[in-house]
Structures are given as structure tokens and as C-alpha cells.
Motif scaffolding. Sequence first.
Motif, mmCIF file in Angstrom:
data_model
loop_
_atom_site.group_PDB
_atom_site.id
_atom_site.type_symbol
_atom_site.label_atom_id
_atom_site.label_comp_id
_atom_site.label_asym_id
_atom_site.label_seq_id
_atom_site.Cartn_x
_atom_site.Cartn_y
_atom_site.Cartn_z
ATOM 1 N N ARG A 95 0.318 -1.528 0.359
ATOM 2 C CA ARG A 95 -0.037 -0.203 -0.280
ATOM 3 C C ARG A 95 1.247 1.081 -0.036
ATOM 4 N N ASN A 160 -4.869 6.243 5.314
ATOM 5 C CA ASN A 160 -6.423 6.773 5.401
ATOM 6 C C ASN A 160 -6.994 6.735 3.999
ATOM 7 N N ASP A 161 -6.416 6.571 3.265
ATOM 8 C CA ASP A 161 -7.664 7.199 1.633
ATOM 9 C C ASP A 161 -7.983 5.723 0.972
ATOM 10 N N THR A 162 -9.283 5.194 1.519
ATOM 11 C CA THR A 162 -9.663 4.263 0.843
ATOM 12 C C THR A 162 -9.195 3.551 -0.616
ATOM 13 N N LYS A 163 -9.022 4.409 -1.746
ATOM 14 C CA LYS A 163 -8.399 4.365 -2.945
ATOM 15 C C LYS A 163 -7.159 3.655 -2.755
ATOM 16 N N ASP A 165 -6.252 1.131 -0.692
ATOM 17 C CA ASP A 165 -6.628 0.244 0.016
ATOM 18 C C ASP A 165 -7.403 -0.675 -1.461
ATOM 19 N N TYR A 166 -7.401 0.267 -2.093
ATOM 20 C CA TYR A 166 -8.541 -0.449 -3.019
ATOM 21 C C TYR A 166 -7.625 -0.617 -4.058
ATOM 22 N N ARG A 169 -5.691 -4.039 -3.088
ATOM 23 C CA ARG A 169 -6.507 -5.313 -3.253
ATOM 24 C C ARG A 169 -6.899 -5.485 -4.526
#
Length: 229
Positions: A95, A160-163, A165-166, A169
Amino acid sequence: MLRAAILQFAALQALVILFSAGADYIPPSRLDGFVYEKVSLDTVLIEAFYDPVCPDSRDSWPPLKQALHHYGSRVSLLLHLLPLPYHDNSFVASRALHIVNTLNSSATFPLLEWFFKHQEKFYGAQTRNLSRASIVEEIVKSATIVVGSSHYNAIKNGFNDTKTDYQTRVSFKYAASRGVYGTPFFYVNGFSLPDTGSAIDYKTWRKVIDPLVGAKKSVQNEECLHFFL
């Protein structure tokens, strides 16, 4: 133990294929992977699947990098991340690479090399009793060594940015969709190389690439000849 790990990953692949079919974010908006210097469709394309805390990935990088420098513009590299579930903190390290690539793509491979050099800090006994938050903080500090201290807040906020994490994944799911089950894993012009999961030395890379570069040169010479006929 290796057999059990492969079976575990095979089960994960099956789940990825089963559930990603209905996921609304697959396929992603852009092709997965980090470009090394530049990629051209008119070159021999190597795709490497790496885990930043995998010792075999670490050992395979110097000879691959040497081969890339030897062939120059005749060979391109697209590097994909595969954060393996049995390597501690692999997902967090992967990440971080996605975060840094967004901030400054020229720093992505230097950070990967930094992880390779300091792998022992992020797996095994070194992190067994550490919280995830403390590991993330250590990785953020480490990344700023490579990228520059001015990016500290941006890197920290990236976790802290969901992007991000995406994106990480997607890297995992993309590897699974290509049938990749371990690292390092290599494709050349879309075909997988044998002996995946272990480092390939410089001589072997030369044996693989030399005939391909020679064949491409012969085709180009033949096209030039036809032009003058």
C-alpha cells in the motif's frame, strides 16, 4: 509447509474469481502495475510480480535490473505487486508503494529497493509484538527517507484513503486472475516463465531475451527490405 501455503493461496484465488465477478470495481480504471522507466508495445515486455517483503523477490531484482539496463529501450518492465498473506506486513508495504507512486512515480522503484534492503524490519520476530498502527508509522517514516520529508503528511494520510486500500486489493486480485500464486513470478510477452517463485540470474535472463530481441531485429530488417523492393 510450502505445499500448504500454495494450497492456501489456490483457495484464495478461487474466492477471488468467485466474488470479483460481481464486484462493481473490477475491472479497475487503469491497468495494474508500475512502469519501470517506460513501456513500449514495440519491445519485449517483462511483467514481474513481486512482494516487497519476499526474500526471493529481493534476490531476483538485481539480475533483472541488470538485464533491463543491458537491453535498454529494447525491453520494458511492468511490475505488479502481490502482497502474499503469509508474509507479515506485505499488504501495508504494498500500500505504501501505491501511495508513493501516486505522489511521485519516479520514487516508486527506489522505495521498493529500500524495502528489499530493510526487509528484516517488517516481518517475523521484529514486528510480532507491534501494533498495526506502529508498523504503519514506521513505514511512513521510512518512505519519507526515500521520497522526502515534505511528503510525510501526504504519505500518512494516504493510509486513511480508501483509494490506496482499493489499489492494493486490485493488485492482489489482478495477480490471482493471471494465475500467479507466489513471488517472484514472471511473464515475458504474455507467457509465464518456468521456475517461478525463485530468483532468475542474469545469465538466464540473457538466454530468455537474446533470441527475442534477435527475432524482433530480423523482422524489422525484413520489413525494411520489403520497403525497398
